[in-house]
Design a protein around this motif. Structure first.
Motif, PDB file in Angstrom:
ATOM      1  N   GLY A 213       0.863  -1.176   0.000  1.00 24.98           N
ATOM      2  CA  GLY A 213       0.000   0.000   0.000  1.00 24.98           C
ATOM      3  C   GLY A 213       0.894   1.220   0.000  1.00 24.98           C
ATOM      4  O   GLY A 213       2.129   1.091   0.036  1.00 24.98           O
ATOM      5  N   PRO A 214       0.308   2.410  -0.035  1.00 27.91           N
ATOM      6  CA  PRO A 214       1.121   3.618  -0.225  1.00 27.91           C
ATOM      7  C   PRO A 214       2.256   3.750   0.797  1.00 27.91           C
ATOM      8  O   PRO A 214       3.372   4.146   0.435  1.00 27.91           O
ATOM      9  CB  PRO A 214       0.109   4.754  -0.088  1.00 27.91           C
ATOM     10  N   ASN A 279      -1.343   4.570   6.399  1.00 29.39           N
ATOM     11  CA  ASN A 279      -1.811   4.592   5.012  1.00 29.39           C
ATOM     12  C   ASN A 279      -2.377   5.953   4.632  1.00 29.39           C
ATOM     13  O   ASN A 279      -2.110   6.463   3.543  1.00 29.39           O
ATOM     14  CB  ASN A 279      -2.874   3.512   4.791  1.00 29.39           C
ATOM     15  N   ALA A 280      -3.175   6.532   5.527  1.00 30.85           N
ATOM     16  CA  ALA A 280      -3.805   7.821   5.218  1.00 30.85           C
ATOM     17  C   ALA A 280      -2.736   8.907   5.041  1.00 30.85           C
ATOM     18  O   ALA A 280      -2.796   9.706   4.113  1.00 30.85           O
ATOM     19  CB  ALA A 280      -4.797   8.201   6.317  1.00 30.85           C
ATOM     20  N   TRP A 283      -0.834   8.320   1.802  1.00 31.16           N
ATOM     21  CA  TRP A 283      -1.662   8.663   0.643  1.00 31.16           C
ATOM     22  C   TRP A 283      -1.679  10.183   0.440  1.00 31.16           C
ATOM     23  O   TRP A 283      -1.539  10.676  -0.683  1.00 31.16           O
ATOM     24  CB  TRP A 283      -3.083   8.128   0.834  1.00 31.16           C
ATOM     25  N   GLU A 284      -1.844  10.910   1.525  1.00 26.99           N
ATOM     26  CA  GLU A 284      -1.852  12.374   1.449  1.00 26.99           C
ATOM     27  C   GLU A 284      -0.527  12.883   0.869  1.00 26.99           C
ATOM     28  O   GLU A 284      -0.501  13.733  -0.030  1.00 26.99           O
ATOM     29  CB  GLU A 284      -2.061  12.966   2.844  1.00 26.99           C
TER      30      GLU A 284
ATOM     31  N   GLU B 118     -11.816   5.908  10.760  1.00 30.17           N
ATOM     32  CA  GLU B 118     -11.185   7.238  10.777  1.00 30.17           C
ATOM     33  C   GLU B 118     -11.128   7.785  12.203  1.00 30.17           C
ATOM     34  O   GLU B 118     -10.130   8.385  12.621  1.00 30.17           O
ATOM     35  CB  GLU B 118     -11.989   8.192   9.884  1.00 30.17           C
ATOM     36  N   TRP B 341      -8.098   8.368   1.718  1.00 30.72           N
ATOM     37  CA  TRP B 341      -7.645   6.975   1.837  1.00 30.72           C
ATOM     38  C   TRP B 341      -8.838   6.022   2.000  1.00 30.72           C
ATOM     39  O   TRP B 341      -8.906   4.959   1.382  1.00 30.72           O
ATOM     40  CB  TRP B 341      -6.645   6.806   2.979  1.00 30.72           C
ATOM     41  N   THR B 342      -9.814   6.417   2.827  1.00 29.60           N
ATOM     42  CA  THR B 342     -11.023   5.598   2.981  1.00 29.60           C
ATOM     43  C   THR B 342     -11.678   5.357   1.629  1.00 29.60           C
ATOM     44  O   THR B 342     -12.121   4.248   1.324  1.00 29.60           O
ATOM     45  CB  THR B 342     -12.031   6.311   3.914  1.00 29.60           C
ATOM     46  N   SER B 345      -9.602   2.987  -0.654  1.00 29.98           N
ATOM     47  CA  SER B 345      -9.456   1.634  -0.102  1.00 29.98           C
ATOM     48  C   SER B 345     -10.840   1.022   0.154  1.00 29.98           C
ATOM     49  O   SER B 345     -11.360   0.270  -0.673  1.00 29.98           O
ATOM     50  CB  SER B 345      -8.591   1.661   1.161  1.00 29.98           C
TER      51      SER B 345
END
Lengths: 358, 358
Positions: A213-214, A279-280, A283-284, B118, B341-342, B345
Motif C-alpha cells: 500500500g502507499p 496509510n492515510a 496517501w496524502e 477514521e 484513503w477511505t 481503499s
C-alpha cells in the motif's frame, strides 16, 4: 536453644524461603519473533507494545523479549520457530504458511472476501476464532488476530489495463491466491525477492507488481517506472497474526493467560488504527508530492473475470481439501449476512461525503 | 523461652502477619454503572466483560461489580455518579453530556464527520485521546473509548422525503446536534421519552423519528406506521465511553492501571465487532421478514442542505466556545487526511463487490 525456639526458628526460615519462592513461581521469561524487521513500523510495534503491556500488568514478572527479522534471520519461518519452542510467540501473517496448509490464508484475507469490520465480526461471532484454532492445532500453536492493515492496493503497472487482453502474457510479481487468479487470466506470474523488485521492473524482467500500500510502496520507487497504481481487490482486510506455542501457553498461570490474550486483543485494535493512520498519511503525501502517479480502478469486465477466476481457484482447493471447504463456506455465509449491512451503513455514508463535498 | 526463641517467634509472627497484608494491599473493589439496562445487548456486555477480564488478570484481587440502569435508575447521570465517586466507573456515551458541555458530543460522533476507522485513527494518532482527557478534566474523570456502534440509521418517516419542502413543518423526534440541524431546515423538532415514541407516532404527535439502527428499531414497531427507513448521516460512528473517577484511578497500583486500560481497549475492539454482528443479523432478518419497509437514501439537495446547516450549527458553537473550536478543527483536519484513503481503499473495494456480484 530449647525445642520451642528451634521449632520457631525453623518455621521462620521456612516462611522466609517460601516467600520469594511464591513470587519466583510466577516469573516468566518469553521470547517473541517477528516477521518484520524492528524498524518496519507500524507492524514491528507489536513486539514492544506487547512486552510493555504484559510487563506492566504483572509488575515485571512476565517479561517478553522481542526480536526483529534482522536478528533471527528467519522472517518466514516464524510458525516453525514457535512450534519448535525456540520462541514462545511470533507476530506474522497467516498466509505465509500457505505452502504448509492453504487453509491458513483465510485467516489473513482472500480475494473479493470480507473487509476488516466484516472479518472481525466473523472472527468473534461467525465462528472464525474457533476455525482458526482448529486449523492451527495440527501445528501445536494457538493463533490470535494481530491487527489489520486494511485494503491493500492492487499493484503497479507500466501501462493502463483497459481490457483482459492487456493481461495476456503480462509478466507480474503477485504472490498467493491472487497470483493463481492472475495466472488463470493469462498473466505470467513470477515471484521475485523484495530486494530485487525495482531492478526487475527497470530491466523489464517484470512489467507489473503487487506490493502492499502507499505507506510501503512509495519508498520502493516503483512509481518511477510503473506510473499506473491500481486500487485493490485481492487483499481486502489483511489480518496480522500472533502465534503462541501451545505447551508454553497452557503452562502459564491462568492470570497470565488472560493478561496475554487481553493484551493481544488491545494490540490488534491499536495496530489497526496505526495502519489506518500510516496509510492515510502516506496517501496524502503521495497525492501532494507525486501527482503524476495515475490512481486507477480496474474496468468492469476485468473485475468480473478476476472474480470468476477467484471462484474457480477456491472451488479447486475446496474440492480436494475438506478443511479449506469448511472455512471457505463459513466465510461465504458470513459475507452474505455482513455485506448488505456494510453497504447500507458504511458505503452509503461515504457516498454522501462525495455528494455533500463542495 | 530464651531471648533468641522469643525474638525468632516474634519475627515469625511479624512475617505471618505481613504475608496476607501484602496481598490485602492489592485488593480493590469497584462499582461500574451503565447507561444501559442489563439486558440491552451488546452494549450491556461492557460490564460483565470488564469484570471478568480484570478479575482473571489479577487473580480475583481487583473486582468490579456492575449495575444496569434498571438498578441505579439514573441512566443519564453516569457522569455525575462517577465524578461524585458513588461509582468508580461508568459505561455510557459522551454525547449524553451535551447539556453540560457541548464539546463532549465529538467523542461520540458528529454529523457528516469521521467514520469508525477514521475516528479510531483520530483518537490514537490525531490527538483525539488527549483532547478527550482535556475536555473531561473539568469533571475530574478520565474518559476512554468503549466500542463503536457503527453508522446509525437516519430515521423513520411516514412519507417519502422528495425535497426540502417535505421537511417543512414535519414534526420529528431527533435529539442532539442532528436535531439542531433539522430545526434549521424547518423541521419541528421535539423530544419524547423512549417509552412513548410508538404512541406519539400512532396519534400523529410526531410524523417521523430517529432512533438507532435495525437491531434496536424493529422491536419498537415503528415500521408499522412509518414505512420509510432512511440511511444515516447524523451519527456515522457513535463511540461508547468508559468513564473512570480520576482520584480512584490515580490511587490504583500501576499494574492495575494497565490492567484496566488494556481491558478497556480490548473491550472497545470486541464491542465494535459485537455491534457489527448485531446490526448485520438484524438487517438480514428485517429484509427477510419485513419486505415492505422501504429503505431509502435522502435526495442530493436534501443532503446538501443538511450539510450546510451542520456547518452553520458547528460554526455557531465554535464562535462562542474555544474548546469546541479546538476539537472541531482537530477532527476536520483529520478527516481531510483520512477520507481520501477511505475512499480509495474501503469505498472502492465495496463498490467492486457490486460490480462482480452475479
Amino acid at each position: 536453644m530449647n525445642r520451642l525456639a528451634r521449632m520457631t526458628l525453623c518455621f521462620a526460615v521456612v516462611l522466609f524461603l517460601a516467600m520469594p519462592a511464591l513470587a519466583q513461581d510466577q516469573k516468566v521469561r518469553w521470547k517473541l519473533a517477528m516477521t518484520w524487521t524492528s524498524t518496519l513500523e507500524p507492524l514491528a510495534l507489536a513486539g514492544p507494545w506487547l512486552a510493555e503491556m504484559v510487563s506492566e500488568m504483572t509488575d515485571g514478572n512476565f517479561e517478553i523479549r522481542f526480536e526483529g527479522a534482522e536478528k533471527h534471520k528467519a522472517a518466514l519461518e516464524i510458525l516453525d520457530m514457535v512450534k519448535g519452542g525456540q520462541f514462545e510467540m511470533g507476530h506474522s501473517a497467516s498466509y505465509y504458511w500457505k505452502g504448509k496448509d492453504v487453509t491458513t490464508t483465510f485467516f489473513t484475507t482472500a480475494p473479493f472476501d470480507l473487509n476488516a469490520a466484516e472479518q472481525y465480526g466473523w472472527y468473534y461471532y461467525g465462528g472464525g476464532l474457533e476455525l482458526m484454532q482448529k486449523v492451527y492445532s495440527k501445528f501445536d500453536v494457538y493463533s490470535f488476530p494481530g491487527g489489520n492493515t486494511g485494503v491493500q492496493m492492487g499493484g503497479w503497472f507500466r501501462k493502463e489495463i483497459k481490457s483482459l487482453d492487456d493481461l495476456q502474457g503480462l509478466k507480474m510479481r503477485i504472490p498467493g491466491l491472487a497470483g493463481e487468479v492472475f495466472a488463470k487470466l493469462g498473466v505470467n506470474v513470477t515471484n521475485i525477492a523484495p530486494g530485487e523488485l525495482y531492478t526487475a521492473l527497470d530491466r523489464g524482467t517484470i512489467d507489473a507488481l503487487e506490493w502492499v500500500g502507499p505507506g510501503m510502496d512509495i519508498k520502493m520507487g516503483f512509481h518511477k517506472i510503473t506510473p499506473y497504481y491500481y486500487a485493490g481487490w485481492q487483499e481486502p482486510a489483511s489480518e496480522l497474526q500472533f502465534l503462541v506455542n501451545k505447551a508454553a501457553f497452557d503452562k502459564l498461570p491462568p492470570a497470565y493467560q488472560t493478561v496475554l490474550t487481553t493484551a493481544m486483543q488491545a494490540i490488534a485494535f491499536k495496530m489497526t488504527a496505526a495502519n489506518f493512520e500510516a496509510n492515510a498519511r502516506a496517501w496524502e503525501q503521495m497525492k501532494a508530492e507525486l501527482p503524476d502517479i495515475k490512481v486507477m480502478t480496474f474496468p468492469e469486465p476485468v473485475l468480473k473475470a478476476m472474480k470468476a477466476a477467484t471462484d474457480e481457484v477456491m472451488a479447486g482447493y475446496a474440492a480436494e481439501n475438506p478443511e479449506f471447504k469448511e472455512v471457505y463456506e463459513s466465510r461465504k455465509a458470513y459475507l452474505a449476512v455482513a455485506r448488505p449491512w456494510t453497504k447500507v451503513s458504511e458505503q452509503y455514508y461515504i457516498e454522501t461525503s462525495d455528494v455533500v463535498a463542495e
